[in-house]
Design a protein around this motif. Structure first.
Motif, PDB file in Angstrom:
ATOM      1  N   HIS A   1     -16.449  13.661   1.962  1.00 47.56           N
ATOM      2  CA  HIS A   1     -16.431  14.719   2.980  1.00 47.56           C
ATOM      3  C   HIS A   1     -16.722  14.105   4.347  1.00 47.56           C
ATOM      4  O   HIS A   1     -17.769  14.360   4.958  1.00 47.56           O
ATOM      5  N   CYS A   2     -15.805  13.284   4.838  1.00 44.73           N
ATOM      6  CA  CYS A   2     -16.062  12.492   6.051  1.00 44.73           C
ATOM      7  C   CYS A   2     -16.340  13.384   7.255  1.00 44.73           C
ATOM      8  O   CYS A   2     -17.321  13.203   7.972  1.00 44.73           O
ATOM      9  N   VAL A   3     -15.468  14.364   7.508  1.00 43.35           N
ATOM     10  CA  VAL A   3     -15.619  15.198   8.707  1.00 43.35           C
ATOM     11  C   VAL A   3     -16.945  15.942   8.664  1.00 43.35           C
ATOM     12  O   VAL A   3     -17.676  16.043   9.662  1.00 43.35           O
ATOM     13  N   ALA A   4     -17.292  16.483   7.489  1.00 44.09           N
ATOM     14  CA  ALA A   4     -18.526  17.258   7.369  1.00 44.09           C
ATOM     15  C   ALA A   4     -19.755  16.384   7.636  1.00 44.09           C
ATOM     16  O   ALA A   4     -20.699  16.793   8.313  1.00 44.09           O
ATOM     17  N   VAL A   5     -19.757  15.156   7.089  1.00 39.62           N
ATOM     18  CA  VAL A   5     -20.902  14.257   7.294  1.00 39.62           C
ATOM     19  C   VAL A   5     -21.029  13.868   8.754  1.00 39.62           C
ATOM     20  O   VAL A   5     -22.115  13.889   9.350  1.00 39.62           O
ATOM     21  N   VAL A   6     -19.891  13.511   9.377  1.00 40.36           N
ATOM     22  CA  VAL A   6     -19.920  13.119  10.788  1.00 40.36           C
ATOM     23  C   VAL A   6     -20.402  14.276  11.642  1.00 40.36           C
ATOM     24  O   VAL A   6     -21.256  14.124  12.534  1.00 40.36           O
ATOM     25  N   THR A   7     -19.873  15.474  11.367  1.00 39.38           N
ATOM     26  CA  THR A   7     -20.295  16.640  12.149  1.00 39.38           C
ATOM     27  C   THR A   7     -21.772  16.922  11.955  1.00 39.38           C
ATOM     28  O   THR A   7     -22.499  17.229  12.911  1.00 39.38           O
TER      29      THR A   7
END
Length: 1612
Positions: A1097-1103
């Motif tokens: 979940h790349c986007v979720a972690v970065v966000t």
């Protein structure tokens, strides 16, 4: 016109004489003198007229004018006519006598004018003076003074007038009632007498050689009567001094009969003045003249007065001299001169008076007498020749005086004696010995007088003695035979130790001198000279004192040098070897200081040197003699323990080299009998001696020690061999301790193979015999700690010797147990609560060499099986009441504190009980309907980390718990009780493997357990399990905490795909857990967890991470870095962050205050957080591949981000947070928006393989510049330059990424991108990469940008082509020049930075474009830049002037007349701006003038420019301007008017240095031009301008104006 113009110039200058600044006044006078140099009569007339017309002018200003007149008269007396001279005389006479009161400066100046005129016109001056010097009338005092001074300055002209002057003056002496007038008369008589004596001494040159002394005798005699009999009795001290000063020279002119008659009165009268005056130098000077006069006439009366004279003079010489008082010093010189006169006429009487004075004990008397004696030894050498024996014998008592002042005086007398042959007489040896004694004085202060009067410090006496000894040794040739070899006898006595350094240096010089005279002859002749030390004594002494090499001013080096020089006399075989070895020793001393030298290492080097020397000599007789001498000298060093210790080592070394066993035994016996056992250092030294000797003579050494042990030294009764009968018990213990130490050192030093055989039978046996004694047959051990310590140390040495032997393995140590027991007794006897002595430490060290330590362990423990069974039954009964998941959880919660207990046995019991309860719950499970086991995740999360507990039993019980829970879940899902799940059953084999203590096996098992749990855990329980495991990260048992991390990561990997909605919660919990713990493994686990989550979940972690509070704490930073582990993920994360950073607006504008002039820029949060995150991700080494992939986008994006954050502030809430963090030192790095972006940019370069770029920019300070508004462009330029040099292949894509910013809405981004691209053109790499044309086109397209900074940077980039690709300039010449010319005309204002850049660019391009292209713009450029020469801004002046130089350089050899006009027009500004207050402007002028020189077609002028104006060379502006103006006026006289009119413009310059240089330039031009060129200059305008400058507020300007006015006389 000549006279009126000179008069006008003089009037202007004279009007300025009242200036308040002394320098201006001085320059005005100098200018008047300059006028006088050219037109002396006219100038003097103007001065005379000015003084007559300005009667009320204050006398200080009149004084200055008169002094100027005196200078002119003195320099041009031969050119003056009588009319002018008469007017000057009348004026000076009037000025001098205008007021009766004394105004010294004014009247003295007028008198000096008269004296100057009188050098030629003495008659006219005398006529005027005699008119004011009438008989019967007292004259003005300065009339008399003028006559007196005139007699000195014009002796031949004045002396013929003296008879008439004296005849007129003598009657006036009685009329003078005031002391001041009498003083003047006395001074006049003194000067008249001195001039008369000079006239008589030079009769061969005199105009009237018939003048005789008798001519003045009667007048002088009459004057003498008045002065001596009347005025000398005055109460006025000043008058008495004036009288006595006059009597000195007058005495030479008195008739001899009168002098003889008056001496009985004259001498006592003069001597009486000593008591009346504190300052007596004039009295002494006059007395000396009177004595010379008396001696010259052969006076007999002098003999009668001699005693009183000597007494008075001696009293004067005994006055203490204050070095700060020149009058007292002068008086002593005059008194000594009197003694010289008396010594020449009555040497016997003088010595008869002086020599008895040496016997007095009074310090001042003795010091004064010695001073006189030294003086007459030097000044009356011939008269004293026969008196040498008497003088030498009289020095007996002064040699014994301990007073420092007397010592210093005695040393000075001896120095004088040495130069005149006294020391060659009998008794001279005592003088030499005295000098050496003083050289041996300690540097500390000597005896202080009780009266409190300060004496010279002792080291001053020592210093003067040292210098005297060396000077006498090296400069007085006749002393060589006296000093050599006599000085050698002072080497060995102890009392001369302090003098060894100067002694050795003098002896080295004397020896080398004798070697040069007779190379092969021995230096020391012992024939009948029994006082000289033997070679053995010299060698021993010099070697011993060398052990303390820096004492006494470096006696180590001096001693070794002397030893080297005397090598042939020490032993003939040593020369060649010592030349090498001593040089190495001296080199070692030079490399160190007293602080850095290792004493142990230095002594070892000296002992090696000694051993080497003994091996070279290889003569047993010589070696035995040397050892005898060493033993003989041992008592000499009782006061210096360190040197005596070293000498003991030398004795041991020498005995070791001796082959005579009898000598060795005898000397060892003597050492034992004579040693001072009460001294610790000596005991240690003696032991070292025996140890070193034992290396070669083990048997003899042990035998001698045993003989001594068997002697009666230990018995208290008196016996024939009882040498120590008076010693106390302590003394005997010290002897015993020394013997024990000797045995220890013998064991430590002797050959190992020999020591093993003697260790127990001889060494240890005798050591213990010394340590204990028998009383009535009972063994008694001493309690003396010193003796105990000696035993312990020696035991250590013996054991070490045994252990280090090659046969130690086969050695049977029978006394080991005894020694260990003894050491243990010592240890037990020491107080347990303190360390008073080193005995315990040494004894323990000895034990380590004797035995090996034992290891033991114990494992106590008890079992309470019955109790545990009872507790199990109790808990089962409680659970039976509530057989639900809630009831089960309640029971586990009660056990939870013991499950997590730090005590292992408690955890074992708690897990055993939990397993029992779970098994009981499973066995009695009845599920009537499908219901969820809602607390499964919590329970599994509690037990599963215990699978890695430190206690094996706990681990196995934890697996049992998990096993039961999984089957409970299956039961709640509807499976029957006898169902066996394949996945759950895999836990049982793992349980058996958990017995193994290997951590790797344990954690692998935990991973397998987590996989099993992941497969059987319902999705809704996953988050509860994870949250519970997160809590276990802080478990005090590190193994359990690590097991939790393993399980978390396994679960996330296996089931993480279904946790998208839970990512923020998981990230939040992770961050909070990280803040609660500092364990490294927890941090690593958290990083891995984030990596696993981000992979899914790349986007979720970065966000989620971007939502972390700013500034990121260290744990958040570590989580960001975890995203860089895998290149694919890293690239994805970097792309997301870059997008978030660039997409949002970088800042918002807001006004902090309503009245603020400009809005503040405040950073927006998301781009700021993204920038920080980029930096953290790229700081991880693993991000390298991803950064390389996105290098162009990252570089361009972050560079533009930097440009948008320069000067941008943090939001207010973050500002406060930043302040708190910085004050508490919590922040890992600053949160400043710009600095954050710069750090991220650096990280891109480092991770992208551009480390060289980072280092170069760092070296040039570019990173700091990037962050500042003022230095941002320079920082970008340095970054671009480094990229071009070290990262060329990356530039095409970087340029492509940056070109998009050329049309950015943000001005800062356009400026930064333009600055970067412009700087690239300084490198040829853009040409190599085929980027040049596109880059030039892109820059040219931005010439009309609305931002001036962009336009300026475009010009800079176009100009950079000159340095980057000079071969391309010609092809683009028209385009480049057109751009620069348009830049010159940029309409931004008079101080346009675009114009400034255009000028700088033109300077670079001029030398590279086609001449035809340049010719078209040359004139326009010169005209356009001319106004900038005088710009208020330094940069414009500097750049425009330097460009002007480049224009000239480009035209060398092809300068058109039109441009030559511009060159000529620029000369004056360039010359004057050499004095510009800004160094860069002055340097630009230097360059421009050097370039202008060839175009002026004057080789001499060009040479001047080249010589004086080189960069980096100091410029003497006046000298240079003088030379330049000289050649200008020589070759271009027609330019005078133009140059002067241009310089007039700068008379009003705002810079005072330039304003001062302008009249200076004008003055030099006038100085060197021919007078016929006057018509070019408007003298009225120039004079008026200079006159106006004389009122300038700056003194330096007024000075130069006055100087130039003085030079305008040339046009008169």
């Amino acid at each position: 016109m000549s006279e009126p113009y000179v008069k006008k110039l003089s009037t202007i200058l004279l009007d300025s004489v009242t200036d308040k600044d002394p320098l201006v006044q001085e320059q005005v006078c100098s200018a008047l003198c300059a006028l006088g140099e050219s037109q002396p009569e006219e100038t003097l007339s103007a001065c005379e007229e000015h003084l007559r017309q300005h009667e009320k002018l204050a006398h200080p200003y009149r004084t200055m004018v008169l002094r100027a007149m005196e200078t002119i008269v003195s320099n041009h007396i031969s050119e003056l006519g009588k009319d002018v001279t008469r007017a000057i005389i009348l004026l000076a006479s009037s000025e001098m006598t205008k007021v009766k009161d004394l105004v010294s400066d004014w009247q003295q100046a007028a008198s000096s004018v008269l004296v100057a005129v009188g050098k030629r016109f003495v008659g006219m001056v005398m006529e005027e003076m005699l008119g004011k010097f009438q008989p019967g009338v007292l004259p003005h005092c300065f009339v008399v003074q003028t006559l007196a001074n005139l007699s000195v300055f014009n002796v031949f002209g004045m002396v013929p007038f003296l008879t008439s002057v004296l005849s007129t003056m003598l009657p006036m002496l009685g009329m003078a009632k005031h002391d001041s007038m009498r003083v003047v008369f006395c001074c006049a008589l003194q000067r008249f007498s001195e001039s008369t004596l000079e006239y008589l001494a030079n009769l061969d040159q005199a105009p009237d050689p018939t003048v005789r002394k008798d001519t003045f005798a009667s007048d002088i005699s009459s004057a003498y009567d008045t002065l001596f009999h009347h005025w000398l009795q005055s109460r006025e001290a000043k008058l008495r001094l004036a009288v006595v000063e006059a009597l000195g020279p007058m005495s030479h002119l008195l008739p001899s009969e009168k002098l003889e008659e008056q001496l009985p009165k004259l001498l006592p009268g003069v001597l009486a003045l000593y008591k009346k005056h504190a300052e007596t130098s004039h009295v002494s000077k006059s007395l000396g003249q009177i004595l010379e006069a008396a001696v010259s006439v052969g006076s007999r009366t002098l003999e009668v007065q001699l005693d009183s004279l000597l007494a008075a003079l001696h009293a004067q010489i005994c006055v203490p001299v204050e070095t700060s008082s020149p009058l007292v010093t002068s008086n002593q010189k005059e008194v000594l001169r009197c003694f010289t006169v008396l010594a020449c006429c009555s040497p016997e009487r003088l010595l008869a008076f002086l020599l008895p004075k040496l016997d007095t004990s009074n310090e001042r008397t003795r010091v004064g007498t010695l001073q006189v004696l030294r003086h007459i030894i030097n000044s009356a050498a011939a008269q004293m020749e026969a008196k040498k024996p008497f003088i030498l014998s009289s020095m007996r008592l002064p040699l014994l005086d301990p007073n420092s002042k007397v010592k210093r005086a005695v040393v000075q007398v001896i120095s004088a004696m040495a130069h005149h042959g006294y020391l060659e007489q009998p008794g001279g040896e005592a003088m030499l010995e005295y000098i050496v004694q003083q050289c041996a004085l300690p540097p500390e202060a000597q005896h202080q007088k009780p009266s409190g009067e300060e004496e010279p410090p002792a080291d001053s006496v020592r210093d003067i003695s040292v210098s005297t000894l060396y000077l006498v040794s090296t400069t007085v040739d006749r002393m060589s035979d006296v000093l050599w070899p006599h000085l050698l006898q002072f080497l060995t006595p102890v009392r001369f130790t302090g003098a060894l350094t100067p002694l050795c240096r003098s002896l080295v010089h004397l020896a080398q001198k004798r070697q040069e005279a007779a190379a092969e002859a021995p230096l020391i002749q012992y024939d009948g000279n029994v006082t000289l030390p033997s070679p053995y004594a010299i060698a021993t002494r010099l070697l011993t004192v060398s052990s303390s090499p820096y004492l006494g001013g470096g006696r180590g080096a001096a001693s070794l040098c002397l030893l080297n020089v005397l090598h042939r006399d020490i032993h003939p075989s040593l020369g060649q070897r010592w030349a090498t070895t001593i040089a190495l020793l001296l080199e070692h001393l030079e490399e160190h200081t007293a602080k850095t030298l290792s004493q142990k290492e230095w002594e070892e080097k000296l002992l090696v040197f000694l051993r080497d020397s003994l091996a070279v000599v290889s003569d047993n007789t010589w070696i035995c003699q040397l050892s005898l001498e060493m033993c003989k000298q041992l008592p000499c060093y009782n006061g210096t323990p360190q040197e005596k210790n070293f000498l003991y080592k030398c004795v041991g070394t020498t005995l070791g080299a001796a082959s005579s066993k009898d000598v060795v035994r005898k000397l060892l016996q003597e050492l034992l009998e004579t040693a001072r056992y009460q001294e610790e250092a000596e005991r240690e030294g003696l032991a070292c001696c025996f140890g070193i000797c034992a290396i070669s003579h083990l048997d003899d050494t042990l035998a001698q020690l045993e003989d001594f042990v068997r002697s009666d030294v230990f018995r208290k009764s008196i016996g024939i061999f009882n040498l120590f009968k008076d010693r106390s018990d302590n003394d005997v213990d010290r002897v015993k301790g020394t013997l024990i130490l000797c045995y220890g050192h013998v064991a430590a030093q002797a050959p190992r193979e020999l020591v093993l055989a003697r260790a127990e039978s001889d060494i240890l046996r005798n050591m213990f015999q010394c340590f204990s004694t028998k009383v009535l047959g009972i063994k008694v051990e001493t309690k003396d700690p010193g003796l105990q310590l000696c035993l312990v140390q020696s035991v250590c040495m013996v054991c070490q010797a045994i252990c280090s032997s090659a046969q130690a393995g086969s050695f049977h140590f029978t006394r080991k147990a005894e020694l260990v027991a003894q050491m243990m007794d010592f240890i037990k006897a020491e107080p347990p609560d303190s360390l008073r002595t080193p005995i315990r430490k040494k004894a323990m060290l000895a034990c380590t060499h004797l035995v090996y330590p034992f290891l033991w362990a114990w494992a106590p423990g008890f079992l309470y099986l019955d109790t545990m069974h009872a507790l199990e039954d109790l808990l089962r009964s409680i659970l039976r009441r509530n057989m639900t998941p809630q009831g089960l959880q309640l029971m586990v919660e009660h056990l939870s504190p013991w499950i997590k207990s730090p005590r292992g046995y408690e955890r074992v019991r708690a897990l055993g009980l939990s397993a029992c309860l779970l098994q009981f719950f499973l066995e009695h499970l009845h599920v009537s309907a499908l219901v969820p086991f809602h607390n499964l995740g919590l329970l599994v999360g509690l037990f599963s980390p215990r699978c890695a507990d430190l206690w094996p039993a706990t681990r196995q019980e934890a697996v049992s718990c998990v096993y039961s829970l999984l089957y409970l879940q299956l039961g709640y899902e509807g499976f029957s009780r006898d169902y066996r799940d394949d996945v759950a059953e895999r836990l049982l084999p793992l349980k058996d493997g958990l017995v193994h203590p290997d951590p790797a096996i344990l954690f692998h098992a935990c991973h397998s357990i987590a996989q099993i749990i992941a497969k059987r855990l319902p999705p809704d329980q996953l988050i509860n399990l994870l949250l519970t495991l997160f809590e276990s990260l802080g478990d005090p048992d590190k193994n359990c905490s690590r097991a939790a991390t393993v399980m978390i990561n396994c679960l996330l990997k296996e089931r993480g795909s279904m946790l998208l909605e839970k990512v923020p919660e998981i990230m939040s919990v992770l961050r909070s857990r990280l803040q609660e713990t500092r364990e490294e493994h927890v941090l690593q686990s958290a990083q891995h967890s984030v990596y696993v989550l981000a992979s899914q979940h790349c986007v979720a972690v970065v966000t989620s991470l971007l939502g972390s509070p700013l500034p990121f704490d260290s744990h958040t930073c570590s989580l960001w870095r975890a995203l860089a582990v895998e290149p694919g993920l890293s690239a994805q994360v970097l792309g997301l962050l870059l997008e978030k950073m660039s997409r949002d607006v970088p800042f918002k504008e807001s006004r902090a205050f309503l009245l603020s002039s400009a809005p503040d820029r405040v950073a927006t949060l998301l781009p700021l957080a993204a920038t920080c995150a980029l930096h953290e991700v790229m700081s991880a080494p693993a991000s390298g591949p991803a950064v390389t992939e996105l290098y162009p986008q990252l570089f361009a994006g972050l560079l533009l981000r930097v440009s948008c954050t320069v000067g941008v502030q943090l939001p207010r809430n973050l500002q406060a947070k930043e302040r708190r963090a910085s004050s508490s030192a919590l922040a890992s790095r600053t949160l400043d928006p710009c600095s954050t972006a710069v750090d991220a940019l650096r990280a891109v370069l480092l991770r992208g393989g551009s480390e060289d770029v980072v280092q170069r920019v760092e070296l040039e300070g570019g990173w700091e510049l990037l962050s500042t508004s003022a230095g941002h462009e320079d920082g970008v330029a340095r970054l671009a330059s480094a990229m071009a040099k070290f990262a060329g292949p990356r530039l095409p894509l970087v340029m492509k990424a940056l070109l998009g910013a050329q049309s950015s809405v943000y001005e800062a981004q356009r400026v930064t991108s333009t600055a970067f691209l412009a700087e690239l053109l300084t490198s040829n790499v853009v040409n190599d990469l085929m980027l040049l044309e596109s880059l030039l086109d892109n820059l040219a397209a931005r010439q009309k940008d609305p931002c001036a900074s962009v336009r300026r940077l475009v010009l800079r980039g176009l100009a950079n082509l000159a340095s980057g690709s000079p071969d391309k300039v010609r092809a683009h010449g028209p385009q480049l020049l057109t751009a620069m010319i348009s830049g010159l005309d940029d309409g931004d204002g008079p101080h346009s930075l675009v114009a400034l850049e255009a000028m700088a660019g033109l300077a670079k391009l001029l030398g590279l474009v086609e001449p035809e292209d340049l010719r078209a713009v040359l004139l326009h450029t010169a005209i356009r830049i001319r106004p900038f020469f005088d710009s208020e801004k330094m940069e414009f002046r500097s750049v425009s002037i330097r460009l002007f130089g480049h224009l000239n350089k480009a035209c060398h050899g092809a300068c058109e007349d039109v441009f030559l006009e511009q060159v000529v027009g620029g000369l004056v500004p360039l010359l004057l701006h050499l004095r510009d207050p800004q160094a860069s402007v002055a340097a630009a002028c230097r360059f421009a003038l050097r370039m202008c020189g060839p175009n002026l077609e004057c080789e001499e002028l060009a040479d001047v420019f080249q010589k004086h104006l080189q960069d980096g060379r100091g410029l003497h502006f006046g000298e240079f301007l003088n030379a330049a103006c000289k050649h200008l006026m020589c070759y271009f006289p027609d330019l005078l008017g133009r140059l002067v009119s241009t310089s007039l413009f700068y008379f009003k310059s705002s810079w005072e240095d330039v304003r001062a240089a302008a009249p200076m330039l004008t003055g030099f031009l006038v100085l060197h031009v021919e007078p016929q060129q006057q018509s070019q200059v408007d003298l009225e305008q120039l004079t008026a301008a200079l006159q106006l400058l004389l009122k300038d507020p700056a003194p330096k300007v007024r000075v130069k104006a006055a100087e130039t006015l003085g030079r305008l006389v040339k046009f008169a």
